[in-house]
Each structure stands twice: as C-alpha cells, then as structure tokens.
Design a protein around this motif. Structure first.
Motif, PDB file in Angstrom:
ATOM      1  N   ARG A 154       9.657 -15.674  26.414  1.00 23.72           N
ATOM      2  CA  ARG A 154       8.881 -14.510  25.898  1.00 23.72           C
ATOM      3  C   ARG A 154       7.657 -14.756  25.096  1.00 23.72           C
ATOM      4  N   ARG A 160       4.001 -18.069  25.531  1.00 24.52           N
ATOM      5  CA  ARG A 160       2.418 -16.600  26.298  1.00 24.52           C
ATOM      6  C   ARG A 160       2.000 -17.308  27.753  1.00 24.52           C
ATOM      7  N   SER A 161       2.043 -19.071  27.697  1.00 24.88           N
ATOM      8  CA  SER A 161       1.338 -19.720  28.572  1.00 24.88           C
ATOM      9  C   SER A 161       1.950 -19.622  29.984  1.00 24.88           C
ATOM     10  N   PHE A 206       4.973 -17.639  30.431  1.00 28.75           N
ATOM     11  CA  PHE A 206       5.333 -15.435  30.128  1.00 28.75           C
ATOM     12  C   PHE A 206       4.725 -14.476  30.331  1.00 28.75           C
ATOM     13  N   TRP A 207       2.915 -14.926  30.002  1.00 24.45           N
ATOM     14  CA  TRP A 207       2.100 -14.198  30.592  1.00 24.45           C
ATOM     15  C   TRP A 207       1.464 -14.394  31.987  1.00 24.45           C
ATOM     16  N   MET A 218       5.975 -11.889  33.534  1.00 28.79           N
ATOM     17  CA  MET A 218       6.413 -11.571  32.369  1.00 28.79           C
ATOM     18  C   MET A 218       7.353  -9.880  32.885  1.00 28.79           C
ATOM     19  N   SER A 249      11.485  -9.993  31.804  1.00 22.63           N
ATOM     20  CA  SER A 249      11.501  -8.738  31.285  1.00 22.63           C
ATOM     21  C   SER A 249      12.774  -8.380  31.598  1.00 22.63           C
TER      22      SER A 249
END
Ligand SMILES: Nc1ncnc2c1ncn2[C@@H]1O[C@H](COP(=O)(O)OP(=O)(O)OP(=O)(O)O)[C@@H](O)[C@H]1O
Ligand SMILES: [Mg+2]
Lengths: 257, 625
Positions: B254, B257-258, B260-261, B266, B270
């Motif tokens: 999480r 970000r590179s 998870f996003w 995402m 999750s």
C-alpha cells in the motif's frame, strides 16, 4: 454559452410484467458551466432522467448528447472511459469503498486511467485543500462523518476535472449544516472550474443554489424557473412551484436559508 | 398463514441462499459416503490387500468427518450471515426470539435431512462411475467390483444425522449472541482492517526457510530424524505465512504508490488483504492437507515405479521354476505341466535349465552354491548378461545387487569346501540377475564342476522359460501359480506378479487421488461460500465503480485475479512444500521421484483449474448482474 447537454424527445418505458412509462417526451438543454437542479415529487422520474443522461441506463426512444457526443452510441468500454474522463458522479449514499482510505478513494478514477503518481498526488493535495479534507486523507471511510464522506465523494467526482457533474440527492443523507457546506462547495467548483452540473434534489434549499431549476411531474416537464438576483427570492419561487406540484409539503415546514 | 407455512414459504422464496447451503451439505455427505463405500469394500476389508490399507482408510474417513463438520458449520454460518438482516426485520416485526430460533432450527434439520438423502443418492451414482473408470484407467479389473454398500450407508446416515442435529443446535447458540441492532445492520458493518505483525511475519519466513534448508540438505537416514522437527517448523511457518506474512506484504505494498496506485491494483489488492485474512485458516488447512496428499501419492507412485522396474530388471525370464530338491520326479512333472500350458496357449518359448550344487563350507555351516559355466553362460546370454570366460580349475563369484541396496560391489573371496577339501579361488566377481538367486554363488569351469559333482549331493534345479512376449503370460502365470502355490518348490511368473502389484498400488493410488481431489474441491467450495456471502457487498461496490467508469474487462480482470489467488495460493504452497518433501525423500531412497510426482501435481492443478474456471464465469456474471 455553448450547449453542454442536449436531450431530445426522451422517453423511457420500464419493461417487466406491467410496462410503466417513467418519462415522456423530455426536451432540455444545459449550457457550458450551467448549474441546473431537477425537482419533482417522489416517483416523478428524476433518477430515471439522471440515469439516462449519464448513460447508466438506456432510453426507450430519444437522444442524449453530452458535449456533442451521444454516450448511448459508444461501445461499453468506450463508455466506461468516457465516464471516467468527462463525467463526475456524486451519489446520495456516497458509495465510497470502505477497503480504501479517503485519499485512495479520491484518486481511484485516476488510477484506472493510468495517471502518473506524481500528478495524482498533486491533484489530491489541491482538491483536498479546496474541500477542507486534508486532515482526513489517511483515514478509512468508516472513521469519517457523513459530511466528510460526501466531500470525499465530491473530491473523487471532481479530481479528473470532468466537463459534467451529476449529483443524485447529494445532500439527502446530511444535516442542514453539512448540506449547506456541500452546496457551497459545489457552487464554488461550478464557478471556478466552469463545470456543468445537474443536481437531483428534494431539498428546496439545495435547489436554491442552482442557476435554474427544472420541475418534473409524472415523467413530464412541468415547469422551469431561473435564479434572479436574490437567492432568497429564488428559494421562495421554488417553494411556490413545489406547493403547486404537491406531494412535497414536508419540505415547506423548514425554511432555512 | 400458520407459522409452519410461513417457514416453508420462507425457504421457497430464498431458493438461492438455501440452495448454496443445501448443495454444500449434500456435497459433504456425498464425499463421506463415496469414501465409506471404498473403506468398507468387502475386498479391502476382507484382506485381499494389505490390512494397513483398511486401517488407513478408516483413519482418513475420520478426518473427512471432522472436515465435513467444519465445512457444514461454516456453510451454515455463511448462510445465517446472509440472512441476518431478514432475521432482524422479523424480530422487529414481532417474531419472538423463540420462534426465530425454532424456525432456524427446523430449517436446518430439514435441509440436513434432505442433504443426507440426496448426498447418499448422488454418492451411489458417483461411486459406480468411479469404480468403472478405475477399472478402465488403472487396470483394476475385478479387484473392486460394485457392491451394495449396506454398512457404508448406515454409517453415513447415522454420522450425518448426528452432525446436522448438532449443527442445528449450534444455530441456536449463534443466534442467541446477537442483539437486534446487529441483526438489522447485518453484514453492512465495515470489517476491521486486517492487521498483521512484522515479528510473526519474519518468524514465518525464517521457519519456512530453515525448514526447507534442513529438508534439502540432510541425506540418507538423517532424513527420518529430521522429518518431525522439519514438519513442525513448516506447519507453523505455513500458518503464519497465511495469517501474517501475506497480509503484511499486501499492507506494505500500500505504501508503495507507484505500485498500489497503478491501474486496477488498488481495487484488487485492497480487497485481497481482507480475503486473505478471512480465508487464512482454510488456506492453511488445505495447503497442509494437500502437501500430505502430494507427498504420499508422489512417494507411492515413486515406490510403484521403483518396484516395477526392480521386478522387471531382476526377473528376466517370463516363468521361473526352482526345485529345491534337484531335478527329481516332482520337478519333471511340474515342468511338463508348465510346458503343456505354454504350448496350449501357443507361446513361443525356450526352456533353459541348470542344476546347482549346494555344499557346506569347510570351516562353517554356510552353504556354498555352485553352477556349471556352460549352463550359466547359456542362461546369461539369454538374459542379455555378460558370460564368464573360465579356464580349467577357475571359478567366478556371482553376487546379487539391487539399486536400493547401494552400489557397492562384492569382492571375490575364496572358500574351501567341506568333504573334498577343494578350495575355490574365484578369479573375479560380477553381479547377475540371470538366476533367481539372492545370495552369492560360484560359477566354475565345466571340468571343475565335473570333479565336484557326486551322485548323492544336495542340488537345486532351475527351469527358466524365456518367452519373447513376456507381458502376455499373465493368465498362464496365474493358472500355474495357483496350481503350484501349495508345493514346496518356487514358481514365479513375472507378468502375474506385476499385475498383482499394479492392483495393490492401483487401489491405494486411486484412493489417495480421490482424497486429494476431495480436499481441493472442498476447499474450492469453502472459498465459493465466502465469496457468496460477500457477494452483495461486491455487487454494490462494483456497480458504484462501474458508474464512475470501469470497463467490463477491468472488472473481470480484477475478479479473475482475486479468484486466481484464492484458488491457487494453497495449491502453490502445497506444490512447493511437496516438492521439497519429495526431494528430501529422494535423498533417502536415492531414487528419482520427480517425474511421477509432477504427474500427480499436474492432475491436482488440472482439477482445480476446471473448478476455478467454472466458478469464475458464474461469479463474474453474478457480480455484474
Ligand atoms: N428499474 C425500474 N423498473 C421499473 N420501474 C421503475 C424502475 N425504476 C424506476 N421505476 C419507476 O419509474 C418511475 C420513476 O422513478 P424514479 O426512480 O425516476 O423516481 P424519482 O423521481 O427518482 O423518485 P424519488 O424522488 O423517490 O427518488 C417510478 O414510477 C418508478 O416506480
Ligand atoms: Mg430518485
């Protein structure tokens, strides 16, 4: 003012055992940067209209053009992309994902588009500041209040700077203070970004923030009134039409502007 | 409307929810019953096979019962969970708690009874089909015929009657704990964020790593010593792998970000954290059980291949007859019988014979066996082995060796014979499987053999029948084997022995495969239940995201990835565990089990794949609807 949305001769008949006519010959147009409210008694077809315009449901006959494009003619995957690029949605029950944090909820449409992380971070910071939710970005959705949740949902609807925002009773689940906040935020965004907005509501106060309110009754256009110089006067006009329409008497009892 | 009518209508209207619970219950009954049919099979119980097989089967049956219990209990609580809101409404509308409990209790008893009956019915059909396919696929003709499984039926019926009554009582307990408010909120309450501990995650990685390292590094008999501690380490490690490490890894991702996003990661990850945590115990159980099944079946198949190879390598002649009293009248009669039998079936054969002298050693009671070089060479040539070259007076030591015993050759050693005082000084030694002899013996030059042989000497006579089409002699072999079974002399038919061995292994193999498949299908159903219970949430969530703009492809992509992980994580873990276990066993036997165990693993993966594909389609369709 260029035309943002144009609806021609829209009809909707729900199938099923007893086919029921939900909308009859609706024509309307919304200009660039215009903020339009839709009101009417329960069951009059407001949600149906919104669903047709936003291409969530298909019309029986008639045509919808958003920014010159007919969303119903797009392929399913094109439509999905069209939505997350050009349209924004705010729902009555927020529809936030409780497995994600507030921040993650907000950037969701951008992640699907494959946006760069840096850009997404910048945009989140910017919009969170505008909506006053910087302090709750790391929280989970069940740790925030209804007003905060609705502001999060607005942030999610606005983060990709859509051309058109649809809201179905965004203040329906909020108290009057939070409702006021939300409406002021929408108005501010409408002014600064010149986003066209279509707001379905039962709340005369919320409707009074619009430039124009369209009334529907039994699936047909009933009336349309414009906001003049005074919001107070506009509110009074809305109340008058509502009492003409009937069925929404409870909204008259509380006059709060 | 009476209360009973109400309860009845309630079932009819909620068909789908009930169907899931009913089917999984019926499924448990069916598995148990089919298994009982095997365990109580008269041929197995009757001692046609190793009695350990029957004991093992009953033990496994106990395991299946425990498994069924939890399975049904789980299905039941998933079933109740989806209906919480309905119960809340009923209580609010004035149903008393006693009425509610009575309703749920009655429903459960009814469903249980129905499931028992239909499970048994389905089980009968399945057992018939399985026995038929077993006959054809595993060469088990007539070993396990279909029978009327009275005992299995009684046991299944009684066991599940008890199970469902106990579980129905559990429903009352489960419902008592809930307040009205919980019932009304139902499953809408957000679940707590899945937590994991760094310490336990590291602990898990360490245990697994160390366990593997030990298992792979120990050799020979140390494998047995290391087995228990390594197994314990891996079991504990696996438990924390699912409950801690996996969740920890997802939660950690999480922050990146590179990753998870990116795109749908995402949405996908999750949810996955929750699902992993929810299913951790199921995953753990399934992967341990499958590892056991893999390792057991893998080694079994390995053993089978090994003993088949050994049998074929050591017995080079289709039929062997050994008379321990030399070439006497009895031997002559028997050999004639064999020859007649072979001729009657038009076999093209060649008989080789040899008389072996048995004499005592000079200084001990040890028997020394001696054969003539010319006879030995003829037999060795027919067997495709190296003949011996001996000059007058010379001898050669022949020893027996097989792959399991290790590769050490026996060095030639001299021996002096009692009586005549002759000393055999072999010029060398070689291993041979030409004669059915499992001790050392000497080949001596014909001239020396002439000197040794005396009229009243103790001898053995060998009659070896070389039949080019060895495998075809199974039936002749069987008839003769039965005929000579009571005699003192040894008769052996390779083809017949091979078929006996195949049958015994086949039965165990078949049952092992069956249990393994059951565990997989059961774990798949467990998962499906969980999914089913979470379906309303998923539906709501995805319909909202679709409005925001999610293509159908992205949606099915997310769901497919999640399902893939849920279905194949336990099997992948079992795969790695099993591979390590088999490699370790291989170190013990010094025999490669890889190819056969890969076949077994492949079969399981295939079964799971089919199951996965069928569930995936349905699930995606239902979420979209
Ligand atoms: N999926 C559907 N199938 C059949 N009929 C429907 C469906 N959705 C709405 N209707 C009918 O269409 C009419 C308009 O419904 P709609 O939801 O648009 O009303 P609304 O103006 O949004 O009401 P409310 O203010 O209560 O939300 C109603 O008579 C409703 O019963
Ligand atoms: Mg509505």
């Amino acid at each position: 003012m260029t035309e943002m949305l144009s609806v021609r001769q829209l009809n909707k008949i729900y199938g099923g055992k007893v086919p029921s006519r939900a909308l009859t010959d609706i024509n309307l147009s919304i200009g660039d940067g215009e903020f339009v409210g839709i009101m009417g008694p329960s069951g009059s077809g407001k949600t149906t209209l919104l669903n047709l315009v936003a291409a969530i449901d298909a019309p029986t006959t008639g045509e919808v053009l958003i920014n010159g494009k007919n969303p119903h003619k797009l392929k399913k995957s094109e439509l999905a992309r069209f939505r997350r690029r050009e349209l924004g949605f705010v729902f009555q029950d927020f529809n936030l994902l409780n497995t994600l944090t507030v921040e993650e909820n907000i950037v969701l449409p951008l992640t699907l588009e494959g946006e760069r992380v840096r850009t997404m971070e910048e945009k989140v910071t910017e919009i969170a500041k505008k909506l006053g939710i910087e302090s709750i970005l790391k929280k989970r959705t069940y740790e925030i209040s209804g007003g905060q949740a609705q502001r999060t949902a607005i942030a999610r609807a606005m983060i990709h700077s859509p051309k058109f925002l649809f809201a179905d009773e965004p203040t329906g689940n909020l108290d009057s203070k939070s409702a006021k906040d939300v409406m002021e935020i929408l108005t501010a965004i409408n002014r600064s970004e010149r986003t066209a907005m279509m707001l379905v509501t039962h709340d005369a106060v919320a409707a009074s923030y619009c430039h124009r309110v369209i009334f529907i009754k039994d699936g047909q256009l009933f009336n349309e009134i414009h906001c003049g110089d005074s919001r107070q006067a506009f509110f009074q006009k809305i109340i008058d039409v509502l009492s003409l329409l009937g069925g929404n008497a409870h909204d008259l009892s509380t006059i709060r502007v | 409307m009476t209360f009973r009518q109400f309860a009845f209508n309630n079932v009819l209207r909620n068909k789908r929810t009930y169907a899931a619970y009913f089917l999984s219950s019926a499924f448990s009954v069916m598995v148990f019953f089919v298994y009982a049919i095997f365990a109580f099979h008269p041929d197995i119980a009757g001692g046609k096979f190793n009695p350990n097989i029957a004991t093992g089967l009953h033990f496994a049956e106990g395991l299946i019962y425990v498994f069924s219990f939890f399975f049904v209990l789980y299905s039941m609580s998933a079933f109740l969970k989806t209906r919480k809101k309905e119960f809340g409404l009923m209580v609010m509308l004035g149903m008393t708690n006693t009425q509610l409990r009575l309703m749920v209790f009655l429903e459960n008893v009814l469903i249980g009874f129905g499931a028992t009956i239909s499970g048994i019915g389905l089980g009968l059909i399945l057992a018939k089909v399985m026995l038929l396919s077993a006959e054809n696929l595993l060469d088990l003709e007539e070993t396990l015929p279909f029978y009327l499984p009275g005992k299995a039926l009684a046991l299944t019926f009684a066991a599940f009657l008890v199970l469902f009554v106990v579980i129905s009582m559990f429903t009352v307990v489960i419902l008592r704990g809930h307040k009205l408010i919980d019932l009304i909120k139902g499953s809408a309450m957000p679940k707590k964020e899945p937590k994991s501990s760094l310490l336990l995650s590291i602990f898990s990685a360490l245990l697994l790593g160390a366990g593997y390292a030990i298992a792979l590094s120990v050799k020979g008999t140390m494998v047995v010593v290391a087995m228990i501690p390594v197994t314990m380490m891996v079991i504990v490690g696996t438990y924390f792998l699912f409950t801690q490490l996996s969740v920890y890894a997802i939660n950690k991702s999480r922050n990146k970000r590179s990753f998870f996003w990116r795109k749908t990661n995402m949405l996908f990850l999750s949810d996955l954290a929750y699902r992993m945590k929810d299913n951790a115990r199921t995953f753990f159980m399934v992967s341990i059980l499958s590892t056991v099944a893999f390792a057991a079946i893998g080694s079994l198949v390995g053993f089978k291949t090994m003993s088949t190879n050994l049998l074929l390598k050591e017995n080079l002649f289709a039929l062997e007859y050994t008379s321990y009293s030399g070439p006497d009248a009895q031997a002559k009669r028997d050999v004639e019988t064999i020859q007649n039998a072979l001729q009657a079936d038009n076999f093209d054969y060649r008989m080789l014979q040899s008389v072996m002298i048995e004499q005592k050693a000079d200084n001990s009671d040890k028997s020394i066996f001696i054969v003539k070089a010319s006879e030995f060479n003829e037999i060795a040539a027919a067997a495709g082995e190296q003949p011996v070259q001996l000059k007058d007076g010379e001898s050669m030591l022949i020893y027996y060796m097989n792959e399991l015993m290790g590769k050490n050759a026996t060095n030639a050693y001299p021996v002096s014979l009692a009586g005549n005082g002759i000393e055999l000084k072999p010029v060398g030694s070689q291993s041979s499987h030409a004669y059915p002899m499992y001790t050392d013996y000497y080949v001596v030059a014909d001239e020396l053999y002439g000197k040794l042989a005396q009229a009243d000497m103790k001898t053995r006579a060998f009659y070896l029948f070389d039949v080019p089409n060895l495998k075809a002699t199974k039936n002749v072999g069987k008839t003769l084997d039965e005929k000579f079974a009571k005699g003192d002399n040894r008769f052996m038919s390779v083809a017949y022995n091979l078929s006996i061995m195949n049958q015994a292994y086949g039965v165990v193999f078949f049952i092992g495969l069956f249990i393994g498949a059951v565990f997989f299908v059961a774990s798949g159903s467990f998962l499906y239940f969980r999914l089913y219970a979470d379906m309303p949430d998923d539906k709501r969530k995805f319909s909202a995201i679709t409005k925001l703009g999610l293509t159908d492809r992205e949606l099915s992509g997310i769901l497919t990835k999640q399902l893939l992980i849920l279905f194949f994580v336990p099997i992948a873990v079992a795969f790695v565990h099993g591979a390590v276990a088999l490699t370790s066993m291989q170190n013990m036997f010094g025999y490669s089990l890889m190819k056969t165990s890969l076949t077994v693993l492949g079969t399981f993966v295939l079964i799971q794949l089919i199951y996965f594909l069928s569930i995936r389609v349905r699930y995606i369709k239902q979420v979209r609807a």
